[in-house]
Write an enzyme that holds these catalytic residues in place. Structure first.
Site, mmCIF file in Angstrom:
data_model
loop_
_atom_site.group_PDB
_atom_site.id
_atom_site.type_symbol
_atom_site.label_atom_id
_atom_site.label_comp_id
_atom_site.label_asym_id
_atom_site.label_seq_id
_atom_site.Cartn_x
_atom_site.Cartn_y
_atom_site.Cartn_z
ATOM 1 C CD GLU A 42 0.078 -3.388 0.632
ATOM 2 O OE1 GLU A 42 1.235 -2.982 0.319
ATOM 3 O OE2 GLU A 42 -0.345 -3.439 1.642
ATOM 4 C CD GLU B 34 0.089 0.565 -2.078
ATOM 5 O OE1 GLU B 34 0.911 0.295 -0.855
ATOM 6 O OE2 GLU B 34 -1.116 -0.089 -2.122
#
Length: 342
Positions: A171, A278
């Site tokens: 991320e 995710e």
């Protein structure tokens, strides 16, 4: 330190070899699902720590089952594992990752490795350098990234683990290894250089592995174009764009629709594949199954989408405060991942 890693490996080996008679019955009676093609994945990085704490897992009928075998019976065909550089308790360190990867290999799972390049969580709010790299400048950090990436992947390869995907960073909408690797309007080159150090290291060990750059909030197109336009202009290399998506009941339909549209846009704009690295939704949401059905069905209809990975589905009873697994509070599997059986 060595004793800590030996303990972690011992815990994982015991967990792998301690399947009950009931567990065997489950494995024999469930259908065998396709382990190739579209990735129907699960990040299970907490599993060894949960097992060490005495956590048990149960199928929909309440029969105790080893976690990875249970997920396979639920249609999962791929496993994602995070890597921390030198975690204080050993969990998610190299030896713990190896233990989990060997378990995944034994069950025929495909494997994604997710490098955080930190001693703990790396995400949009935290991209802290490992303690051992704290005083390193950009040039040394490129060496650090390459050395760490090569070391972990070579350890896996030497034990016969085939890694299909590798995330260089977790991320990273504003870069990693702050402040040297931060990405901004005024410095887009530093992060690109770190990405390339990781990319080249991955390819040196697993030439065919696909390298992912991962960004959160897959429903927000501008978050991706700002980053990838700059990375492209600065010569960064990647094979796949990774997304996260964690909608709530109030917005899951809109966010899912936007995410699916963005996948196609990014594929066309950058000429690369996309993967949902995710995803998750509260386990007790009445919309969780519908969310997964809409997302997976939509992703399968896009040629450029490689698959969907549910984040820590094995978590239940608010493990570490997380409530977006796919088990109820008694540890029994819910129907959220039923779409993975199709």
């Amino acid at each position: 330190m060595k004793l800590k890693y030996i303990f972690l490996a011992f815990v994982s080996i015991i967990a792998l070899s301690s399947c009950s008679d009931t567990d065997t019955t489950v494995a024999e009676t469930v259908p065998t699902y396709d382990m190739s093609g579209f990735a129907k994945g699960a990040d299970v990085s907490w599993v060894t720590e949960m097992e060490a704490a005495g956590t048990k897992f149960y199928d929909a009928n309440g029969r105790e089952t080893e976690c990875l075998k249970l997920l396979k019976s639920m249609g999962v065909n791929s496993i994602r594992l995070r890597v921390w550089v030198d975690p204080t308790d050993g969990w998610n360190g190299k030896q713990d990752v190896l233990a989990k990867a060997l378990r995944a290999k034994a069950l025929g799972f495909r494997v994604m490795i997710d490098f955080h390049y930190s001693d703990s969580w790396a995400d949009p709010a935290h991209q802290t350098k490992p303690a051992a790299w704290a005083n390193d400048n950009l040039d040394q950090l490129k060496v650090d990234v390459a050395k760490h990436t090569t070391d972990v992947l070579q350890t896996l390869k030497d034990k016969g683990v085939d890694v299909e995907w590798v995330q260089v960073g977790n991320e990273t909408p504003t870069g990693m290894l702050w402040k040297e690797g931060a990405y901004s309007d005024t410095d887009q080159s530093s992060f690109a250089q770190l990405i390339n150090a990781g990319y080249d290291a991955v390819k040196s060990v697993y030439p065919n592995a696909q390298v992912i750059i991962h960004v959160d909030k897959g429903n927000l197109l501008g978050r991706f174009t700002w980053l990838f336009d700059g990375l492209k202009a600065n010569g960064a290399k990647w094979d796949v764009i990774g997304m996260s998506l964690y909608p709530e009941d109030s917005d899951w339909e809109t966010e899912t629709g936007d995410c699916l549209s963005n996948i196609k846009t990014l594929e066309d704009r950058y000429g690369c594949k996309v993967v949902l690295s995710e995803v998750g939704m509260p386990w007790d949401s009445e919309n969780a199954g519908a969310f997964m059905a809409k997302l997976v069905t939509g992703c399968k209809a896009i040629n450029g989408c490689l698959g969907v990975f549910y984040w820590e589905p094995e978590c239940y009873n608010s493990w570490e405060g997380y409530s977006k697994g796919v088990f109820d509070n008694s540890g029994k599997a819910t129907s959220t991942l039923n779409i993975f059986k199709q």
